[in-house]
Design a protein around this motif. Structure first.
Motif, PDB file in Angstrom:
ATOM      1  N   LYS A 216       0.820  -1.224   0.000  1.00 10.54           N
ATOM      2  CA  LYS A 216       0.000   0.000   0.000  1.00 10.54           C
ATOM      3  C   LYS A 216       0.858   1.281   0.000  1.00 10.54           C
ATOM      4  O   LYS A 216       0.720   2.152   0.867  1.00 10.54           O
ATOM      5  N   VAL A 217       1.771   1.350  -0.943  1.00 11.49           N
ATOM      6  CA  VAL A 217       2.652   2.515  -0.981  1.00 11.49           C
ATOM      7  C   VAL A 217       1.921   3.724  -1.570  1.00 11.49           C
ATOM      8  O   VAL A 217       1.002   3.577  -2.372  1.00 11.49           O
ATOM      9  N   ASP A 218       2.341   4.912  -1.137  1.00  7.31           N
ATOM     10  CA  ASP A 218       1.716   6.148  -1.615  1.00  7.31           C
ATOM     11  C   ASP A 218       2.441   6.711  -2.837  1.00  7.31           C
ATOM     12  O   ASP A 218       1.859   7.426  -3.636  1.00  7.31           O
ATOM     13  N   PHE A 219       3.739   6.448  -2.888  1.00  4.39           N
ATOM     14  CA  PHE A 219       4.517   7.008  -4.009  1.00  4.39           C
ATOM     15  C   PHE A 219       5.737   6.140  -4.284  1.00  4.39           C
ATOM     16  O   PHE A 219       6.034   5.217  -3.516  1.00  4.39           O
ATOM     17  N   ILE A 220       6.404   6.457  -5.409  1.00  6.59           N
ATOM     18  CA  ILE A 220       7.537   5.633  -5.860  1.00  6.59           C
ATOM     19  C   ILE A 220       8.773   6.508  -5.992  1.00  6.59           C
ATOM     20  O   ILE A 220       8.672   7.663  -6.431  1.00  6.59           O
ATOM     21  N   ILE A 221       9.906   5.941  -5.610  1.00  9.54           N
ATOM     22  CA  ILE A 221      11.172   6.645  -5.847  1.00  9.54           C
ATOM     23  C   ILE A 221      12.031   5.726  -6.727  1.00  9.54           C
ATOM     24  O   ILE A 221      12.382   4.618  -6.320  1.00  9.54           O
ATOM     25  N   GLY A 222      12.300   6.166  -7.943  1.00  4.05           N
ATOM     26  CA  GLY A 222      13.164   5.393  -8.842  1.00  4.05           C
ATOM     27  C   GLY A 222      14.593   5.890  -8.676  1.00  4.05           C
ATOM     28  O   GLY A 222      14.832   7.102  -8.699  1.00  4.05           O
ATOM     29  N   ILE A 223      15.527   4.955  -8.489  1.00  3.16           N
ATOM     30  CA  ILE A 223      16.949   5.347  -8.441  1.00  3.16           C
ATOM     31  C   ILE A 223      17.700   4.481  -9.438  1.00  3.16           C
ATOM     32  O   ILE A 223      17.594   3.253  -9.401  1.00  3.16           O
ATOM     33  N   GLY A 224      18.498   5.116 -10.285  1.00  2.00           N
ATOM     34  CA  GLY A 224      19.334   4.331 -11.189  1.00  2.00           C
ATOM     35  C   GLY A 224      19.381   4.946 -12.572  1.00  2.00           C
ATOM     36  O   GLY A 224      19.110   6.141 -12.757  1.00  2.00           O
ATOM     37  N   GLY A 225      19.691   4.109 -13.542  1.00  2.00           N
ATOM     38  CA  GLY A 225      19.687   4.557 -14.929  1.00  2.00           C
ATOM     39  C   GLY A 225      18.261   4.591 -15.450  1.00  2.00           C
ATOM     40  O   GLY A 225      17.286   4.478 -14.691  1.00  2.00           O
TER      41      GLY A 225
END
Ligand code: NAP
Ligand code: FE
Length: 366
Positions: A89-98
């Motif tokens: 049940k996450v509220d948001f996403i954090i993408g890290i990488g290429g």
């Protein structure tokens, strides 16, 4: 008279050393629980994942980590990440990488926000929204942190294809220190991807005066990095310029889209495992030779500090050593596939014939 145009760049960009720490108060604007989407190794090695998790703990934001993203991510991974995001049940996403994790973050965000959606719906005609995405790039190449695009490998269609949705990250956090340990080949391939975005965007049918200004600044930054790329000497100041060039390239293609080198390069990546940036770079000289707008091509070469197309060709050939054996039959097949990719073809300002595509492939690769 100038034609009508729109310009929109909804992503907020923050640039600086230790920017994740400096901007730590922004995360709570997006909720209490995050899904971190990243690749298998690099974010752990370059310090970005540690910086982020430290800040999230300080800000009392819970998180889960999905660290399975592969290069040229298949749609299946977006579905797998979304399953975790929905369970948690996450509220948001954090993408890290290429670009691969950043693109995956966008696809996962769409599938979480539309819980009934399946991986095929990444290409649905009905546009779907995503939960908020924050992007922390650790390669200087795709500009995905400021684009609405996400590219997935589609094994059914044996190609890579942009999803149909439009997901601009809400925030892009740019810190050149994460690039410091990038291997030379990744630095070069991703740098040439950024250059391709700038060039394809500048020559695009959808270019406008604002995207052209961004593209010209990107080409000027490329000139400042040109020798460093050649000598493989990547001081911090060069990494900073590469990072900004990449983000500028993203801002350009967010307006213009990419065109022939990207559309043609996907087959080389899918069938010959040529890295994305290298695939574009191998086709760039011949593409520029084919472009009708000679004035714009001259501006590109001038801003890059290249005398002529031959100098650019020699430079790219040295930078992108590639020993592929490609048959005439394959080139015919790839040409067929490109000529049916109407979405990419319409980004080129003039009519593109079958033989034009064939000749660009042939003169670049055989
Ligand atoms: P990538 O596929 O994300 O990563 C390539 C490799 O670099 C991976 O092995 C990765 O390791 C490693 N890596 C990443 N950051 C690193 C660092 N700081 N230090 C050392 N190694 C690092 O490469 P990319 O070229 O950035 O992204 C390519 C993808 O983006 C393609 O699928 C392409 O089609 C797409 N793309 C998207 C857009 C857009 O607008 N959305 C535009 C152009 C291209 P880990 O796996 O361990 O992290
Ligand atoms: Fe690209």
């Amino acid at each position: 008279m100038m034609e009508d145009f729109n310009y929109s760049m909804p992503t907020k960009i923050f640039y600086g050393e230790n920017i994740v720490e400096k901007k730590k108060d922004i995360f709570k604007e997006f909720g209490k629980k995050a899904l971190i989407v990243t690749g298998k190794n690099s974010a752990k090695k370059n310090g970005s994942l540690d910086d982020l998790t430290k800040v999230l703990k300080e800000e009392n934001i819970e998180y889960s980590i999905f660290d399975k993203i592969e290069e040229n991510p298949p749609m299946e991974l977006a579905e797998e990440g979304a399953k975790i995001g929905k369970e948690e049940k996450v509220d948001f996403i954090i993408g890290i990488g290429g670009g691969s994790p950043l693109d995956s973050a966008k696809g996962i965000g769409v599938l979480i926000n539309n819980p009934q959606a399946k991986k095929e719906d990444l290409y649905s005609k009905t546009l779907m929204e995503s939960i908020p995405v924050i992007a922390i790039p650790t390669t200087a190449g795709t500009g995905s942190e400021v684009t609405q695009y996400a590219i997935f490998t589609n094994h059914k269609e044996k190609t890579k294809k942009g999803f149909s949705h439009k997901v601009f990250p809400k925030i892009a956090l740019l810190d050149a220190k994460y690039l410091m340990a990038t291997p030379d080949n990744v630095t070069i391939n991703t740098g040439i991807d950024a250059l391709s975005h700038i060039i394809e965007g500048y020559l695009s049918a959808n270019a406008n005066i604002i995207s052209d200004a961004l593209a010209k600044q990107g080409l000027t930054l490329f000139k400042a990095c040109k020798d460093a790329l050649y000598k493989k000497e990547f001081a911090y100041e060069i990494r900073e310029k590469l990072m900004l060039m990449s983000t500028l390239g993203g801002m350009v293609i967010a307006q213009s889209g990419t065109s022939l080198p990207h559309g043609m390069g996907y087959a080389l990546t899918y069938f010959h495992k040529i890295p994305h940036g290298m695939a574009n770079g191998l086709l760039l000289k011949e593409y520029l030779g084919f472009c009708e707008d000679k004035e714009k091509v001259d501006t590109i070469l001038n801003l890059m500090g290249m005398r002529d197309l031959n100098e650019l060709g020699d430079y790219l050939r040295t930078l992108l050593p590639c020993e592929i054996c490609i048959s005439n039959e394959e080139i015919n097949n790839y040409t067929e596939s490109m000529i049916s990719n109407k979405a990419k073809l319409k980004n080129h300002p003039y009519e593109v014939k079958r033989e034009d595509v064939y000749n660009i492939y042939k003169n670049s690769l055989i």
